[in-house]
Write a protein that holds these residues in place. Sequence first.
Motif, PDB file in Angstrom:
ATOM      1  N   ASN A 143       0.833  -1.200   0.000  1.00  0.00           N
ATOM      2  CA  ASN A 143       0.000   0.000   0.000  1.00  0.00           C
ATOM      3  C   ASN A 143       0.875   1.260   0.000  1.00  0.00           C
ATOM      4  O   ASN A 143       1.794   1.370   0.817  1.00  0.00           O
ATOM      5  CB  ASN A 143      -0.880  -0.022   1.249  1.00  0.00           C
ATOM      6  CG  ASN A 143      -2.025   0.995   1.214  1.00  0.00           C
ATOM      7  OD1 ASN A 143      -2.952   0.896   1.994  1.00  0.00           O
ATOM      8  ND2 ASN A 143      -1.993   1.975   0.322  1.00  0.00           N
ATOM      9  N   LEU A 144       0.601   2.168  -0.915  1.00  0.00           N
ATOM     10  CA  LEU A 144       1.200   3.502  -0.870  1.00  0.00           C
ATOM     11  C   LEU A 144       0.238   4.402  -0.114  1.00  0.00           C
ATOM     12  O   LEU A 144      -0.895   4.624  -0.546  1.00  0.00           O
ATOM     13  CB  LEU A 144       1.436   4.041  -2.278  1.00  0.00           C
ATOM     14  CG  LEU A 144       1.904   5.509  -2.358  1.00  0.00           C
ATOM     15  CD1 LEU A 144       3.259   5.697  -1.685  1.00  0.00           C
ATOM     16  CD2 LEU A 144       1.947   5.978  -3.815  1.00  0.00           C
ATOM     17  N   HIS A 145       0.695   4.916   1.037  1.00  0.00           N
ATOM     18  CA  HIS A 145      -0.139   5.741   1.920  1.00  0.00           C
ATOM     19  C   HIS A 145       0.499   7.112   2.050  1.00  0.00           C
ATOM     20  O   HIS A 145       1.721   7.221   2.222  1.00  0.00           O
ATOM     21  CB  HIS A 145      -0.251   5.072   3.296  1.00  0.00           C
ATOM     22  CG  HIS A 145      -1.155   5.795   4.240  1.00  0.00           C
ATOM     23  ND1 HIS A 145      -2.521   5.718   4.157  1.00  0.00           N
ATOM     24  CD2 HIS A 145      -0.878   6.608   5.298  1.00  0.00           C
ATOM     25  CE1 HIS A 145      -3.066   6.454   5.127  1.00  0.00           C
ATOM     26  NE2 HIS A 145      -2.095   7.004   5.835  1.00  0.00           N
ATOM     27  N   PHE A 146      -0.319   8.163   2.018  1.00  0.00           N
ATOM     28  CA  PHE A 146       0.221   9.511   1.971  1.00  0.00           C
ATOM     29  C   PHE A 146       0.353  10.147   3.352  1.00  0.00           C
ATOM     30  O   PHE A 146      -0.260  11.176   3.669  1.00  0.00           O
ATOM     31  CB  PHE A 146      -0.627  10.373   1.032  1.00  0.00           C
ATOM     32  CG  PHE A 146      -0.615   9.861  -0.386  1.00  0.00           C
ATOM     33  CD1 PHE A 146       0.556   9.858  -1.124  1.00  0.00           C
ATOM     34  CD2 PHE A 146      -1.758   9.342  -0.960  1.00  0.00           C
ATOM     35  CE1 PHE A 146       0.588   9.371  -2.421  1.00  0.00           C
ATOM     36  CE2 PHE A 146      -1.745   8.853  -2.257  1.00  0.00           C
ATOM     37  CZ  PHE A 146      -0.568   8.865  -2.988  1.00  0.00           C
ATOM     38  N   SER A 147       1.175   9.506   4.182  1.00  0.00           N
ATOM     39  CA  SER A 147       1.596  10.087   5.458  1.00  0.00           C
ATOM     40  C   SER A 147       2.838   9.343   5.920  1.00  0.00           C
ATOM     41  O   SER A 147       3.227   8.334   5.327  1.00  0.00           O
ATOM     42  CB  SER A 147       0.497   9.970   6.526  1.00  0.00           C
ATOM     43  OG  SER A 147       0.474   8.668   7.087  1.00  0.00           O
ATOM     44  N   LEU A 148       3.445   9.851   6.988  1.00  0.00           N
ATOM     45  CA  LEU A 148       4.586   9.182   7.599  1.00  0.00           C
ATOM     46  C   LEU A 148       4.051   8.312   8.732  1.00  0.00           C
ATOM     47  O   LEU A 148       3.954   8.737   9.878  1.00  0.00           O
ATOM     48  CB  LEU A 148       5.601  10.210   8.112  1.00  0.00           C
ATOM     49  CG  LEU A 148       6.242  11.084   7.030  1.00  0.00           C
ATOM     50  CD1 LEU A 148       7.092  12.183   7.654  1.00  0.00           C
ATOM     51  CD2 LEU A 148       7.080  10.239   6.076  1.00  0.00           C
ATOM     52  N   LEU A 149       3.670   7.106   8.386  1.00  0.00           N
ATOM     53  CA  LEU A 149       3.080   6.194   9.370  1.00  0.00           C
ATOM     54  C   LEU A 149       4.003   5.990  10.565  1.00  0.00           C
ATOM     55  O   LEU A 149       5.224   5.986  10.407  1.00  0.00           O
ATOM     56  CB  LEU A 149       2.783   4.855   8.693  1.00  0.00           C
ATOM     57  CG  LEU A 149       1.673   4.896   7.643  1.00  0.00           C
ATOM     58  CD1 LEU A 149       1.613   3.576   6.880  1.00  0.00           C
ATOM     59  CD2 LEU A 149       0.317   5.180   8.295  1.00  0.00           C
ATOM     60  N   PRO A 150       3.409   5.885  11.783  1.00  0.00           N
ATOM     61  CA  PRO A 150       1.985   5.698  12.079  1.00  0.00           C
ATOM     62  C   PRO A 150       1.169   6.984  12.218  1.00  0.00           C
ATOM     63  O   PRO A 150       0.055   6.941  12.725  1.00  0.00           O
ATOM     64  CB  PRO A 150       2.026   4.938  13.401  1.00  0.00           C
ATOM     65  CG  PRO A 150       3.234   5.488  14.092  1.00  0.00           C
ATOM     66  CD  PRO A 150       4.253   5.699  12.989  1.00  0.00           C
ATOM     67  N   ALA A 151       1.711   8.115  11.786  1.00  0.00           N
ATOM     68  CA  ALA A 151       0.918   9.339  11.805  1.00  0.00           C
ATOM     69  C   ALA A 151      -0.159   9.268  10.726  1.00  0.00           C
ATOM     70  O   ALA A 151       0.078   8.805   9.616  1.00  0.00           O
ATOM     71  CB  ALA A 151       1.810  10.550  11.557  1.00  0.00           C
ATOM     72  N   TRP A 152      -1.343   9.721  11.077  1.00  0.00           N
ATOM     73  CA  TRP A 152      -2.470   9.889  10.161  1.00  0.00           C
ATOM     74  C   TRP A 152      -2.822   8.609   9.404  1.00  0.00           C
ATOM     75  O   TRP A 152      -2.814   8.560   8.196  1.00  0.00           O
ATOM     76  CB  TRP A 152      -2.221  11.043   9.200  1.00  0.00           C
ATOM     77  CG  TRP A 152      -1.941  12.340   9.898  1.00  0.00           C
ATOM     78  CD1 TRP A 152      -0.857  13.142   9.728  1.00  0.00           C
ATOM     79  CD2 TRP A 152      -2.749  12.970  10.892  1.00  0.00           C
ATOM     80  NE1 TRP A 152      -0.924  14.239  10.551  1.00  0.00           N
ATOM     81  CE2 TRP A 152      -2.087  14.156  11.294  1.00  0.00           C
ATOM     82  CE3 TRP A 152      -3.966  12.659  11.512  1.00  0.00           C
ATOM     83  CZ2 TRP A 152      -2.602  15.019  12.258  1.00  0.00           C
ATOM     84  CZ3 TRP A 152      -4.478  13.515  12.484  1.00  0.00           C
ATOM     85  CH2 TRP A 152      -3.806  14.674  12.836  1.00  0.00           C
TER      86      TRP A 152
END
Length: 315
Positions: A104-113
């Motif tokens: 998954n490409l997720h648009f945040s710096l996980l685990p933020a948001w």
Amino acid sequence: MKVLFAGTPHVAVPSLDRLVADGFDVVAVLTREDAPQGRKRVLAPSPVASRAAELDLPVIKANRIDAHAIEQIALVGAEVAAIVAYGGLVPPAALEMPRHGWVNLHFSLLPAWRGAAPVQHAVINGDDLTGAATFRLEKGLDTGPVYGTLTEDIRPDDTAGALLERLAESGSVLLSQTLQGIDIGMLEPVAQTGDVSLAPKLTLEDGHITWDQPALGIRRRINGTTPEPGPWTSLDGQRFKLGAVDLLPEVEDLAPGAVRILPGRKPRVLVGTGSHAIELLQVQPAGKKMMPAADWARGLESAEGDATRKQVIFA
């Protein structure tokens, strides 16, 4: 490596293009079903479906990954699934189907948001820095181990839409690099660490501007809800949509929601807040298109004779 690509909106298209350009064998594209668009509510394919058709790629359309969709996915023989804003949950029965799982490409710096609206929440919250992460999808909400990240500064005038466009482009490179690393056996995901924050999908009410809040917070909310769900206020009982604004810290004598129009060749529209005034640059009155705030002010002057005398209060 054979890739199943899953995505739906415009923000996912750069990743699909990148994987094709970088030589991945995209064996099929999974996207949501055609949906009503425009005032006439005509059924139209998703942006990803349209782009897949242009690239002559097989398309699987499903709003839910049910038993039928899983059968279709199994037939394409993908070694990995790359997912970018597909808009639906991947059930446990599908998670282990590709040999390398779902990336998954997720648009945040996980685990933020973690959640559906990470960019919007980052802007509303006033974050200085955000980014994107690739991670292995698992049953929890954006909880999987991370393969890689990139960072992106949030500019003071960034809307969620503008920031998301930049992240969609840079994130497509990160996704491609992640799949390359997995393909050659040189990349393993690492468990997430740090403080968790959640980014649920925004509602129309999240765009409602409350004028007793500080001016900086109001600008952040306006930027963070642009373009969706859209910032708005109330004028004479009707929704009045808002565009870009400027901060005016030198003007402190306007009550929250009170409007002052400074006359001139290009009238200026000031609004009071819980701290100092802001200047409206673009507005959209009910039943109209987005326009410069100066044009709206001229319309008031034409209707009232003297716009500086009309008491306008936003709620």
